[in-house]
Design an enzyme around this catalytic site. Structure first.
Site, PDB file in Angstrom:
ATOM      1  N   LYS A 260      16.984  -7.978 -16.650  1.00  0.00           N
ATOM      2  CA  LYS A 260      16.785  -9.348 -16.163  1.00  0.00           C
ATOM      3  C   LYS A 260      16.278  -9.366 -14.711  1.00  0.00           C
ATOM      4  CE  LYS A 260      20.326 -11.377 -19.220  1.00  0.00           C
ATOM      5  NZ  LYS A 260      21.560 -12.208 -19.279  1.00  0.00           N
TER       6      LYS A 260
ATOM      7  N   TYR B  24      16.577 -18.445 -25.377  1.00  0.00           N
ATOM      8  CA  TYR B  24      18.008 -18.787 -25.309  1.00  0.00           C
ATOM      9  C   TYR B  24      18.299 -20.141 -25.968  1.00  0.00           C
ATOM     10  CZ  TYR B  24      19.434 -14.843 -22.323  1.00  0.00           C
ATOM     11  OH  TYR B  24      19.747 -13.590 -21.827  1.00  0.00           O
TER      12      TYR B  24
ATOM     13  N   ASN C 272      23.747 -11.268 -14.643  1.00  0.00           N
ATOM     14  CA  ASN C 272      24.486 -10.138 -15.209  1.00  0.00           C
ATOM     15  C   ASN C 272      23.571  -9.010 -15.718  1.00  0.00           C
ATOM     16  OD1 ASN C 272      23.503 -11.374 -17.477  1.00  0.00           O
ATOM     17  ND2 ASN C 272      25.490 -11.855 -18.374  1.00  0.00           N
TER      18      ASN C 272
ATOM     19  N   HIS D 166      20.254  -8.086 -20.968  1.00  0.00           N
ATOM     20  CA  HIS D 166      20.487  -8.785 -22.241  1.00  0.00           C
ATOM     21  C   HIS D 166      20.533  -7.769 -23.367  1.00  0.00           C
ATOM     22  CE1 HIS D 166      19.903 -11.288 -25.792  1.00  0.00           C
ATOM     23  NE2 HIS D 166      18.964 -10.426 -26.147  1.00  0.00           N
TER      24      HIS D 166
ATOM     25  N   GLU E  65      14.650 -11.591 -32.176  1.00  0.00           N
ATOM     26  CA  GLU E  65      14.364 -11.416 -30.743  1.00  0.00           C
ATOM     27  C   GLU E  65      13.279 -10.354 -30.511  1.00  0.00           C
ATOM     28  OE1 GLU E  65      18.798 -12.721 -29.128  1.00  0.00           O
ATOM     29  OE2 GLU E  65      18.093 -10.680 -28.764  1.00  0.00           O
TER      30      GLU E  65
HETATM   31  P1  ATP Z   1      22.875 -12.069 -23.344  1.00  0.00           P
HETATM   32  O1  ATP Z   1      22.582 -13.004 -24.512  1.00  0.00           O
HETATM   33  O2  ATP Z   1      21.986 -12.345 -22.147  1.00  0.00           O
HETATM   34  O3  ATP Z   1      22.878 -10.633 -23.774  1.00  0.00           O
HETATM   35  P2  ATP Z   1      25.688 -12.457 -23.713  1.00  0.00           P
HETATM   36  O4  ATP Z   1      25.369 -12.351 -25.178  1.00  0.00           O
HETATM   37  O5  ATP Z   1      26.661 -11.501 -23.146  1.00  0.00           O
HETATM   38  O6  ATP Z   1      24.355 -12.350 -22.840  1.00  0.00           O
HETATM   39  P3  ATP Z   1      25.705 -15.304 -23.973  1.00  0.00           P
HETATM   40  O7  ATP Z   1      26.927 -16.098 -24.267  1.00  0.00           O
HETATM   41  O8  ATP Z   1      24.697 -15.112 -25.054  1.00  0.00           O
HETATM   42  O9  ATP Z   1      26.179 -13.905 -23.370  1.00  0.00           O
HETATM   43  O10 ATP Z   1      24.991 -15.991 -22.722  1.00  0.00           O
HETATM   44  C1  ATP Z   1      23.628 -15.771 -22.442  1.00  0.00           C
HETATM   45  C2  ATP Z   1      23.458 -15.664 -20.946  1.00  0.00           C
HETATM   46  O11 ATP Z   1      23.733 -16.942 -20.360  1.00  0.00           O
HETATM   47  C3  ATP Z   1      24.446 -14.725 -20.242  1.00  0.00           C
HETATM   48  O12 ATP Z   1      24.067 -13.378 -20.288  1.00  0.00           O
HETATM   49  C4  ATP Z   1      24.422 -15.270 -18.835  1.00  0.00           C
HETATM   50  O13 ATP Z   1      23.239 -14.871 -18.115  1.00  0.00           O
HETATM   51  C5  ATP Z   1      24.385 -16.776 -19.103  1.00  0.00           C
HETATM   52  N1  ATP Z   1      25.715 -17.352 -19.202  1.00  0.00           N
HETATM   53  C6  ATP Z   1      26.592 -17.247 -20.244  1.00  0.00           C
HETATM   54  N2  ATP Z   1      27.724 -17.926 -20.019  1.00  0.00           N
HETATM   55  C7  ATP Z   1      27.581 -18.484 -18.787  1.00  0.00           C
HETATM   56  C8  ATP Z   1      28.399 -19.325 -17.972  1.00  0.00           C
HETATM   57  N3  ATP Z   1      29.617 -19.709 -18.373  1.00  0.00           N
HETATM   58  N4  ATP Z   1      27.921 -19.702 -16.753  1.00  0.00           N
HETATM   59  C9  ATP Z   1      26.693 -19.314 -16.336  1.00  0.00           C
HETATM   60  N5  ATP Z   1      25.854 -18.550 -17.062  1.00  0.00           N
HETATM   61  C10 ATP Z   1      26.292 -18.124 -18.268  1.00  0.00           C
HETATM   62 MG    MG Z   2      23.847 -13.496 -26.068  1.00  0.00          MG
END
Ligand code: ATP
Ligand code: MG
Length: 144
Positions: free
Chosen positions: A11, A51, A114, A117, A128
């Site tokens: 990212k 997303y 974070n 992805h 994806e």
């Molecule tokens: P990713 O899909 O990016 O691999 P993930 O599957 O661990 O991450 P998801 O729940 O799919 O988590 O959330 C997608 C992304 O949205 C997260 O990686 C983060 O960048 C952001 N995100 C998720 N939850 C929050 C939150 N509570 N506040 C802010 N940003 C968030």
């Molecule tokens: Mg995710």
């Protein structure tokens, strides 16, 4: 065990930190192979589509802004149980909750920024990968 493909994104915050090389090493140390790789800056529209499952959530607008804020590296990874293996290598969404030695624990800033992805299931991995790669873009290795 199953040979799988998954989608990984390095990212924009990781590119700001200058850790593309470190993250590619984590991929390889996890026993995964990079079979497709490209650098791009997502448009807000492309980030929104990627997303889309999170549309309507309070963090959605900020997430789209962050993901389109600078270049990222999109990768297709292949290996035994690649989907779970890459998720385990990344660690929990919130770096504060991520296990020791995971990417998000070591490099994540907060629950939004974070670093990486990873697809979360076989069907999302398939869609994806298709969101970023044509099948002809992906390399094929000999697996022993
Ligand atoms: P990713 O899909 O990016 O691999 P993930 O599957 O661990 O991450 P998801 O729940 O799919 O988590 O959330 C997608 C992304 O949205 C997260 O990686 C983060 O960048 C952001 N995100 C998720 N939850 C929050 C939150 N509570 N506040 C802010 N940003 C968030
Ligand atoms: Mg995710």
């Amino acid at each position: 065990m199953a040979l799988e493909k998954t989608l990984a994104i390095i990212k924009p915050d990781a590119l700001e930190k200058g850790i593309i090389g470190e993250l590619c090493k984590r991929v390889e140390d996890a026993g995964l192979k990079i079979v497709g790789m490209k650098m791009m800056q997502l448009t807000p529209k492309k980030a929104e589509g990627f997303y889309a499952v999170h549309q309507g959530k309070p963090f959605f607008a900020a997430l789209v802004k962050y993901m389109s804020s600078g270049p990222c590296v999109v990768m297709c990874l292949e290996g035994e149980n690649a989907i779970k293996r890459w998720r385990d290598t990344m660690g929990a969404t919130d770096p504060e909750k991520a296990a020791e030695g995971t990417i998000r624990k070591d490099f994540g800033t907060n629950i939004e920024r974070n670093v990486t992805h990873g697809s979360d299931a076989a069907d999302t991995a398939r869609s994806e990968i298709g969101y970023f790669f044509e099948s002809g873009d992906l390399m094929h290795y000999e697996w022993i």
